[in-house]
Design a protein around this motif. Structure first.
Motif, PDB file in Angstrom:
ATOM      1  N   LEU A 183       0.865  -1.176   0.000  1.00 32.92           N
ATOM      2  CA  LEU A 183       0.000   0.000   0.000  1.00 32.92           C
ATOM      3  C   LEU A 183       0.902   1.226   0.000  1.00 32.92           C
ATOM      4  CD1 LEU A 183      -2.657  -1.148   2.614  1.00 32.92           C
ATOM      5  CD2 LEU A 183      -3.008  -0.907   0.147  1.00 32.92           C
ATOM      6  N   LEU A 184       0.952   1.924  -1.127  1.00 34.59           N
ATOM      7  CA  LEU A 184       1.836   3.071  -1.274  1.00 34.59           C
ATOM      8  C   LEU A 184       1.035   4.357  -1.343  1.00 34.59           C
ATOM      9  CD1 LEU A 184       4.398   1.710  -3.889  1.00 34.59           C
ATOM     10  CD2 LEU A 184       4.572   1.715  -1.408  1.00 34.59           C
ATOM     11  N   LYS A 185       1.650   5.435  -0.894  1.00 35.89           N
ATOM     12  CA  LYS A 185       1.006   6.739  -0.895  1.00 35.89           C
ATOM     13  C   LYS A 185       0.631   7.136  -2.318  1.00 35.89           C
ATOM     14  CE  LYS A 185       1.754  11.541   0.502  1.00 35.89           C
ATOM     15  NZ  LYS A 185       2.713  12.510   1.112  1.00 35.89           N
ATOM     16  N   SER A 186      -0.627   7.528  -2.493  1.00 34.86           N
ATOM     17  CA  SER A 186      -1.106   7.831  -3.844  1.00 34.86           C
ATOM     18  C   SER A 186      -1.488   9.288  -4.040  1.00 34.86           C
ATOM     19  CB  SER A 186      -2.332   6.952  -4.173  1.00 34.86           C
ATOM     20  OG  SER A 186      -3.385   7.209  -3.251  1.00 34.86           O
ATOM     21  N   ASP A 187      -1.569  10.076  -2.976  1.00 34.49           N
ATOM     22  CA  ASP A 187      -1.923  11.482  -3.120  1.00 34.49           C
ATOM     23  C   ASP A 187      -1.346  12.272  -1.950  1.00 34.49           C
ATOM     24  OD1 ASP A 187      -3.749  11.247  -0.861  1.00 34.49           O
ATOM     25  OD2 ASP A 187      -5.153  10.304  -2.238  1.00 34.49           O
ATOM     26  N   GLU A 188      -1.456  13.586  -2.049  1.00 34.66           N
ATOM     27  CA  GLU A 188      -0.878  14.459  -1.033  1.00 34.66           C
ATOM     28  C   GLU A 188      -1.599  14.353   0.301  1.00 34.66           C
ATOM     29  OE1 GLU A 188      -0.862  18.368  -2.603  1.00 34.66           O
ATOM     30  OE2 GLU A 188       0.670  17.953  -4.136  1.00 34.66           O
TER      31      GLU A 188
END
Length: 417
Positions: free
Chosen positions: A338-343
């Motif tokens: 699960l990787l960061k997808s937005d600010e």
């Protein structure tokens, strides 16, 4: 160069271009390999011949690190390499004697002369190259952390494959939004179902899970137990929630799914057919050395999210092979996170392809595949099979896995577990 060819079986980094990283990668492999071999050897010795606790690879590398050797320094790198290569395979107290020299407990990877040449070469390269300009985190940052949408990746690879292994090494299921956990699982299974129905190939789904030590005071035990229960609950939802396709989808799942569950709580069964691989090569419970320092692995998990490791591995038929007397397959490995997808900090499941971790993993997964087809009642080619140019022995596959405490369960059995 022949010596480095042998070492390349375990370490993918270049001694010429990244000599310090080469030493670090060999250290990881040496530590993991020594710990498992030592533990396995100790378990197989009769109680009357077992010696008191004696330092093994894991203890020695901890001692070496405590003393402060720096692999980026030529002299220290030589000391470490000499230790690793001369103490490669733990063979234990073969004669039954409790007192033994360290050199008698281990088998070297290379001859003494070859080891000295490797040490001299790496030390020379470190002196020439100097401190390597990029550390692991910087190299990982060069790789786009976005990866590919995990579910699109899985569907694309599944279409080309004969088997999908889902390995919950750290986290069995990736859930970006908990409120959509059941729907997300249903949607993935529906995609598998549509793909398989479209061409009628004999694909199978294999879930590999570890039930853990089952100890309330151990966090890892609690986590692994809940991972198993989470998968059971999702399968129960697929069976119980009423949709127009519920019964036909469940019938398809039953015919295609095998759960490989590691449970040693009841003891190891006494079976005569012993595997040559370790349980870790099925479970991926320890990070394969070839993955540990790779930019892809670091982009997915860094050093802070190692407990979230999740892998999908695809077995598909290979067009060409030098082994002409067997059905030929190849394995493709992917890590998911699960990787960061937005600010705003939202995270989405993303996947990246990983290098093949080694032949011992190939043999382990090949044995699991053969055992799963046996459990499902599917035919195995009479000529056998090869995976990545390695011939897989189909004899006694289930018994070999049982030796390490693995249970092979049909879907209904798993839900009653």
């Amino acid at each position: 160069m022949d010596s480095f060819g042998i070492i390349a079986e375990y370490v993918s980094s270049s001694a010429a271009d990244e000599p310090a990283q080469f030493v670090l990668d060999l250290a990881r492999c040496w530590k993991e390999r020594g710990w498992h071999r030592r533990r396995q050897a100790a378990a197989q010795r009769p109680l009357s011949r077992r010696s008191p606790a004696r330092p093994g690879h894991a203890d020695q590398i901890s001692d070496a690190q405590a003393c402060g050797p720096d692999p980026s320094q030529a002299a220290d790198a030589g000391v470490l390499l000499r230790l690793f290569l001369s103490h490669w395979d733990y063979v234990g107290h073969q004669s039954g004697e409790i007192a033994a020299r360290s050199a008698d407990l281990y088998r070297p990877m290379l001859s003494d002369q070859e080891i000295e040449r490797v040490c001299d070469y790496v030390a020379d390269r470190i002196s020439t190259v100097g401190p390597e300009s990029r550390n692991e985190a910087e190299r990982a940052a060069e790789l786009s952390p976005s990866g590919q949408d995990t579910y699109d990746l899985i569907a694309t690879e599944f279409q080309k494959s004969s088997a999908l292994f889902t390995v919950g090494a750290g986290q069995t299921l990736l859930v970006a939004r908990p409120e959509l956990a059941l729907i997300g699982f249903r949607d993935v299974v529906n995609r598998f179902w549509r793909i398989d129905k479209a061409d009628g190939q004999d694909r199978i789904l294999i879930w590999i899970l570890d039930l853990g030590r089952q100890d309330f005071d151990d966090f890892e035990s609690r986590s692994r137990f809940m991972n198993v229960e989470a998968l059971i609950s999702r399968f129960k939802a697929l069976k119980r929630f009423k949709e127009s396709v519920t019964e036909s989808r469940w019938s398809w799942l039953q015919s295609k799914t095998v759960i490989v569950l590691h449970d040693t709580h009841g003891g190891r069964p006494d079976v005569p057919w012993l595997p040559t691989f370790d349980p870790n090569h099925v479970l991926f419970s320890a990070i394969p050395p070839r993955w540990a320092g790779s930019p892809e692995f670091l982009a997915l998990y860094g050093t802070e999210r190692l407990h979230e490791t999740n892998y999908t591995i695809f077995l598909r038929k290979s067009a060409e092979s030098s082994l002409k007397d067997a059905e030929n397959y190849e394995l493709r490995y992917f890590g998911n996170a699960l990787l960061k997808s937005d600010e705003k900090g939202g995270r989405q499941p993303r996947g990246l392809q990983l290098n093949a971790p080694g032949r011992s993993y190939t043999e382990a997964l090949g044995t699991v595949f053969v055992a799963a087809t046996h459990i499902l009642g599917l035919p195995i080619a009479p000529v056998g099979l090869s995976i990545d140019e390695m011939k897989i022995d189909p004899a006694h596959a289930v018994e070999k896995l049982r030796h390490h405490g693995f249970l092979l369960l049909r879907l209904d059995e798993f839900m009653r577990f």
